[in-house]
Design a protein around this motif. Structure first.
Motif, PDB file in Angstrom:
ATOM      1  N   ASP A  61      58.143 -24.851 -41.169  1.00  0.00           N
ATOM      2  CA  ASP A  61      58.326 -23.654 -42.017  1.00  0.00           C
ATOM      3  C   ASP A  61      57.123 -22.728 -41.863  1.00  0.00           C
ATOM      4  O   ASP A  61      57.257 -21.502 -41.799  1.00  0.00           O
ATOM      5  CB  ASP A  61      58.385 -24.023 -43.508  1.00  0.00           C
ATOM      6  N   HIS A  92      56.980 -18.862 -40.959  1.00  0.00           N
ATOM      7  CA  HIS A  92      56.366 -17.811 -41.783  1.00  0.00           C
ATOM      8  C   HIS A  92      55.433 -16.949 -40.935  1.00  0.00           C
ATOM      9  O   HIS A  92      55.417 -15.728 -41.054  1.00  0.00           O
ATOM     10  CB  HIS A  92      55.545 -18.411 -42.944  1.00  0.00           C
ATOM     11  N   TYR A  95      57.670 -14.550 -38.947  1.00  0.00           N
ATOM     12  CA  TYR A  95      58.203 -13.393 -39.694  1.00  0.00           C
ATOM     13  C   TYR A  95      57.093 -12.393 -39.941  1.00  0.00           C
ATOM     14  O   TYR A  95      57.296 -11.188 -39.924  1.00  0.00           O
ATOM     15  CB  TYR A  95      58.669 -13.673 -41.134  1.00  0.00           C
ATOM     16  N   CYS A 130      56.431 -10.006 -53.121  1.00  0.00           N
ATOM     17  CA  CYS A 130      57.866  -9.724 -52.938  1.00  0.00           C
ATOM     18  C   CYS A 130      58.174  -8.317 -53.460  1.00  0.00           C
ATOM     19  O   CYS A 130      59.230  -7.768 -53.152  1.00  0.00           O
ATOM     20  CB  CYS A 130      58.743 -10.720 -53.698  1.00  0.00           C
ATOM     21  N   ARG A 149      60.286  -8.100 -48.014  1.00  0.00           N
ATOM     22  CA  ARG A 149      61.486  -8.896 -47.729  1.00  0.00           C
ATOM     23  C   ARG A 149      61.114 -10.243 -47.102  1.00  0.00           C
ATOM     24  O   ARG A 149      61.718 -11.263 -47.418  1.00  0.00           O
ATOM     25  CB  ARG A 149      62.442  -8.113 -46.827  1.00  0.00           C
ATOM     26  N   ALA A 150      60.102 -10.234 -46.227  1.00  0.00           N
ATOM     27  CA  ALA A 150      59.685 -11.511 -45.610  1.00  0.00           C
ATOM     28  C   ALA A 150      59.195 -12.477 -46.693  1.00  0.00           C
ATOM     29  O   ALA A 150      59.425 -13.687 -46.620  1.00  0.00           O
ATOM     30  CB  ALA A 150      58.578 -11.265 -44.585  1.00  0.00           C
ATOM     31  N   ILE A 189      60.205 -12.986 -49.641  1.00  0.00           N
ATOM     32  CA  ILE A 189      61.209 -13.644 -50.492  1.00  0.00           C
ATOM     33  C   ILE A 189      61.533 -15.027 -49.938  1.00  0.00           C
ATOM     34  O   ILE A 189      61.453 -16.033 -50.630  1.00  0.00           O
ATOM     35  CB  ILE A 189      62.480 -12.767 -50.614  1.00  0.00           C
ATOM     36  N   ARG A 190      61.825 -15.062 -48.646  1.00  0.00           N
ATOM     37  CA  ARG A 190      62.154 -16.372 -48.055  1.00  0.00           C
ATOM     38  C   ARG A 190      60.918 -17.276 -48.015  1.00  0.00           C
ATOM     39  O   ARG A 190      61.000 -18.484 -48.281  1.00  0.00           O
ATOM     40  CB  ARG A 190      62.712 -16.169 -46.644  1.00  0.00           C
ATOM     41  N   VAL A 191      59.766 -16.672 -47.689  1.00  0.00           N
ATOM     42  CA  VAL A 191      58.531 -17.464 -47.614  1.00  0.00           C
ATOM     43  C   VAL A 191      58.284 -18.146 -48.967  1.00  0.00           C
ATOM     44  O   VAL A 191      57.987 -19.342 -49.037  1.00  0.00           O
ATOM     45  CB  VAL A 191      57.343 -16.567 -47.187  1.00  0.00           C
ATOM     46  N   CYS A 192      58.446 -17.400 -50.058  1.00  0.00           N
ATOM     47  CA  CYS A 192      58.168 -17.980 -51.383  1.00  0.00           C
ATOM     48  C   CYS A 192      59.136 -19.121 -51.706  1.00  0.00           C
ATOM     49  O   CYS A 192      58.744 -20.119 -52.298  1.00  0.00           O
ATOM     50  CB  CYS A 192      58.236 -16.912 -52.471  1.00  0.00           C
ATOM     51  N   LYS A 193      60.396 -18.957 -51.313  1.00  0.00           N
ATOM     52  CA  LYS A 193      61.366 -20.047 -51.587  1.00  0.00           C
ATOM     53  C   LYS A 193      60.916 -21.309 -50.865  1.00  0.00           C
ATOM     54  O   LYS A 193      60.967 -22.407 -51.406  1.00  0.00           O
ATOM     55  CB  LYS A 193      62.767 -19.654 -51.111  1.00  0.00           C
ATOM     56  N   GLU A 194      60.483 -21.145 -49.610  1.00  0.00           N
ATOM     57  CA  GLU A 194      60.084 -22.328 -48.846  1.00  0.00           C
ATOM     58  C   GLU A 194      58.777 -22.914 -49.390  1.00  0.00           C
ATOM     59  O   GLU A 194      58.608 -24.126 -49.461  1.00  0.00           O
ATOM     60  CB  GLU A 194      59.987 -21.970 -47.363  1.00  0.00           C
TER      61      GLU A 194
END
Ligand code: FAQ
Length: 329
Positions: free
Chosen positions: A90, A94, A97, A156, A165-166, A168-173
């Motif tokens: 992951d 990151h 991205y 975010c 936008r990048a 958002i996914r980074v924080c979820k992971e």
């Protein structure tokens, strides 16, 4: 939308007037919480500061794989190995991205990577500390990812679209990463006395460097004023550090571990946990390249870059071949 093409003769007074108008409109858009996109007009200093921050963030993710990568072959079970492998992958994602987001500002990936390898660009101070035991993997997930999330959730809502936008996914992971780390710490702290001691030792070594991750104190922060004006930063370095301490103290209590700070106390009036003095000399040394592992980390990145040259060449040749086929079709 204002495009870069509007910037005409760089020396003319007309250009200055035009820039002043564009700058005012840019700031009005930021103030109105509109997202700035790659083709929109933006002040050169906004572009520079974002390129600096996003690329350093990307470098941090990539260098950040090294301390944990060290434990992939020594994880204590298949389950732990699989989770750690997923986490490290992951982090690589990151980094990719983030390099892509930085490239939208006009710098090439090669330029940005060169800045890392030449030592010109920084990466997070935290990754210059060694991972001595398995408990360090728990401490990194719990504390380093915990600090990263605290810093990244507000990003975010950063004014620059591709970065926001990048994130958002980074924080979820990162939230999965934080939980895998906390679970390791929970298992160790409920294990044998030796395991609990190992968890405490890791906490003792990572706590202060994690507080440094948020950057220098507000009074010494170079970029905070402009980054706040431009809504890149939504909270100051000290505000985020305080939020992290407030969130982490109760978590340490659940683990039955103590934070290595004799001055830590709850300020009843404000509800905040007050902490002792951070060793800013140590921080300065680490970001100047003199931390415990700086040389080792850069040497590992340079070696990986050199050894990966044939892969980059092959990927480029393949892409060219595919493009040629598409044109011929
Ligand atoms: N380390 O004026 P400010 C992660 C530099 S990702 C090194 O306050 P700013 C995921 C700063 O660059 C962790 N240098 O700067 C993971 C500037 O120098 P410059 C990375 C630092 O930008 C988990 C100078 O000091 N996260 O952990 C540090 O307004 C586990 C003056 O400072 C990000 O990059 C530091 N700790 O605020 C991966 C988040 N702090 O550039 C693997 C995005 C400051 O002029 C395993 N970045 N400096 O030469 C940010 O939010 C901001 O850039 C700050 C610094 C808050 C880090």
């Amino acid at each position: 939308m204002y495009t870069q093409a509007l910037n005409t003769n760089p020396d003319s007074g007309e250009r200055q007037l035009e820039d002043a108008g564009l700058a005012a409109r840019f700031q009005a858009r930021v103030d109105a919480e509109e997202r700035i996109e790659p083709n929109d007009w933006m002040p050169a200093a906004y572009r520079r500061t974002l390129t600096r921050q996003i690329s350093q963030h990307a470098h941090s993710e990539i260098v950040g794989m090294l301390p944990e990568g060290n434990w992939l072959t020594r994880a204590p079970s298949l389950r732990r190995k699989a989770a750690l492998l997923a986490k490290v992958q992951d982090e690589c994602g990151h980094g990719l991205y983030l390099y892509a987001a930085a490239e939208t500002l006009g710098s090439s990936r090669e330029e940005l990577v060169d800045q890392l390898l030449s030592g010109k660009a920084k990466y997070s101070s935290i990754f210059n500390y060694p991972t001595l035991t398995w408990a360090d993997i728990g401490a990194i997930g719990w504390l380093v990812d915990g600090a990263a999330i605290m810093n990244q959730i507000p990003l975010c809502r950063c004014s620059y679209g591709p970065y926001a936008r990048a994130m958002i996914r980074v924080c979820k992971e990162e939230s999965f990463h934080q939980r895998q780390g906390y679970e390791i710490m929970l298992t160790l702290s409920r294990g044998t006395p030796e395991q609990k001691e190992m968890a405490q030792d890791a906490l003792n070594r990572w706590w202060w460097p994690c507080l440094m991750m948020f950057g220098p104190p507000d009074a010494a922060s170079l970029h905070s004023d402009t980054s706040t004006l431009w809504k890149i930063k939504r909270f100051s370095n000290d505000e985020l550090r305080q939020k992290f301490v407030d969130a982490t103290v109760p978590q340490a209590r659940i683990l039955g571990l103590s934070l290595p700070d004799p001055e830590l106390r709850l300020d009843e009036e404000s509800g905040h946990w007050r902490y002792g003095e951070i060793d800013w000399d140590e921080f300065k040394q680490v970001i100047a390249g003199n931390g415990p592992c700086n040389r080792e980390r850069l040497a590992a990145r340079r070696k990986a870059h050199d050894e990966g040259e044939w892969v980059r060449e092959a990927a480029l040749a393949y892409a060219q071949k595919q493009r040629g086929k598409a044109l011929a079709a």
